[in-house]
Design a protein around this motif. Sequence first.
Motif, PDB file in Angstrom:
ATOM      1  N   UNK A  63     -32.139   2.920  16.631  1.00  0.00           N
ATOM      2  CA  UNK A  63     -32.160   1.769  17.519  1.00  0.00           C
ATOM      3  C   UNK A  63     -30.808   1.408  18.112  1.00  0.00           C
ATOM      4  N   UNK A  64     -29.786   2.209  17.857  1.00  0.00           N
ATOM      5  CA  UNK A  64     -28.444   1.917  18.362  1.00  0.00           C
ATOM      6  C   UNK A  64     -28.401   2.097  19.882  1.00  0.00           C
ATOM      7  N   UNK A  65     -27.726   1.180  20.571  1.00  0.00           N
ATOM      8  CA  UNK A  65     -27.545   1.254  22.017  1.00  0.00           C
ATOM      9  C   UNK A  65     -26.054   1.342  22.323  1.00  0.00           C
ATOM     10  N   UNK A  66     -25.676   2.193  23.287  1.00  0.00           N
ATOM     11  CA  UNK A  66     -24.271   2.321  23.646  1.00  0.00           C
ATOM     12  C   UNK A  66     -24.154   2.777  25.094  1.00  0.00           C
ATOM     13  N   UNK A  67     -22.949   2.548  25.660  1.00  0.00           N
ATOM     14  CA  UNK A  67     -22.669   2.995  27.014  1.00  0.00           C
ATOM     15  C   UNK A  67     -22.236   4.451  26.965  1.00  0.00           C
ATOM     16  N   UNK A  68     -22.693   5.253  27.925  1.00  0.00           N
ATOM     17  CA  UNK A  68     -22.261   6.654  27.942  1.00  0.00           C
ATOM     18  C   UNK A  68     -20.761   6.754  28.213  1.00  0.00           C
ATOM     19  N   UNK A  69     -20.129   7.779  27.699  1.00  0.00           N
ATOM     20  CA  UNK A  69     -18.694   7.983  27.903  1.00  0.00           C
ATOM     21  C   UNK A  69     -18.427   8.168  29.382  1.00  0.00           C
ATOM     22  N   UNK A  70     -17.352   7.558  29.868  1.00  0.00           N
ATOM     23  CA  UNK A  70     -16.997   7.651  31.271  1.00  0.00           C
ATOM     24  C   UNK A  70     -17.648   6.573  32.111  1.00  0.00           C
ATOM     25  N   UNK A  71     -18.602   5.852  31.545  1.00  0.00           N
ATOM     26  CA  UNK A  71     -19.240   4.766  32.282  1.00  0.00           C
ATOM     27  C   UNK A  71     -18.445   3.498  32.084  1.00  0.00           C
ATOM     28  N   UNK A  72     -18.680   2.536  32.920  1.00  0.00           N
ATOM     29  CA  UNK A  72     -17.970   1.264  32.782  1.00  0.00           C
ATOM     30  C   UNK A  72     -17.263   0.924  34.064  1.00  0.00           C
ATOM     31  N   UNK A  73     -17.122  -0.349  34.305  1.00  0.00           N
ATOM     32  CA  UNK A  73     -16.508  -0.808  35.540  1.00  0.00           C
ATOM     33  C   UNK A  73     -15.131  -1.405  35.281  1.00  0.00           C
ATOM     34  N   UNK A  74     -14.458  -0.945  34.242  1.00  0.00           N
ATOM     35  CA  UNK A  74     -13.136  -1.461  33.957  1.00  0.00           C
ATOM     36  C   UNK A  74     -13.158  -2.624  32.977  1.00  0.00           C
ATOM     37  N   UNK A  75     -14.337  -3.139  32.649  1.00  0.00           N
ATOM     38  CA  UNK A  75     -14.427  -4.239  31.690  1.00  0.00           C
ATOM     39  C   UNK A  75     -14.396  -3.672  30.274  1.00  0.00           C
ATOM     40  N   UNK A  76     -13.848  -4.437  29.363  1.00  0.00           N
ATOM     41  CA  UNK A  76     -13.806  -3.996  27.969  1.00  0.00           C
ATOM     42  C   UNK A  76     -15.146  -4.302  27.299  1.00  0.00           C
ATOM     43  N   UNK A  77     -15.917  -3.276  26.875  1.00  0.00           N
ATOM     44  CA  UNK A  77     -17.224  -3.519  26.286  1.00  0.00           C
ATOM     45  C   UNK A  77     -17.137  -4.177  24.916  1.00  0.00           C
ATOM     46  N   UNK A  78     -16.002  -4.057  24.227  1.00  0.00           N
ATOM     47  CA  UNK A  78     -15.886  -4.631  22.894  1.00  0.00           C
ATOM     48  C   UNK A  78     -15.852  -6.163  22.926  1.00  0.00           C
ATOM     49  N   UNK A  79     -15.520  -6.753  24.082  1.00  0.00           N
ATOM     50  CA  UNK A  79     -15.477  -8.203  24.175  1.00  0.00           C
ATOM     51  C   UNK A  79     -16.874  -8.814  24.119  1.00  0.00           C
ATOM     52  N   UNK A  80     -17.868  -8.130  24.663  1.00  0.00           N
ATOM     53  CA  UNK A  80     -19.229  -8.627  24.668  1.00  0.00           C
ATOM     54  C   UNK A  80     -20.077  -7.819  23.705  1.00  0.00           C
TER      55      UNK A  80
END
Length: 119
Positions: free
Chosen positions: A30-47
């Motif tokens: 059931x783990x969810x994560x963002x694929x490597x290389x994805x992201x818009x410059x925001x730090x995902x660890x904050x949310x």
Amino acid sequence: MSETSLPPCPECSGEYAYEMGALLVCPECGHEWEPAGAGSGEAPSEERVVKDSVGNVLSDGDTVTVVKGLKVKGSTTGIKAGTKVRNIRLVDGVDGHDIDCRIEGFGNMQLKSSVVRKG
């Protein structure tokens, strides 16, 4: 992305990950994560989103119920299923323990979100 190009789950190393929107999901744990290389410059660890055993989002101050019996080191009795835990705090704990709480009769301890249910 094709099935063969998806990475294994970082939590359980399961190989059956699939895409759901912008996230990858592991059907085994059931783990969810963002694929490597994805992201818009925001730090995902904050949310960081912590979910209980049935998928409800947990937040600081919630009351949860333990869904299965747990053994406690140094205690002859464990924490029974159905035990209510009030006023939890979400933390980056060790070995997947992401809830810091105080349980009556046991004191301060950390629990995994996978063994509790909100409410």
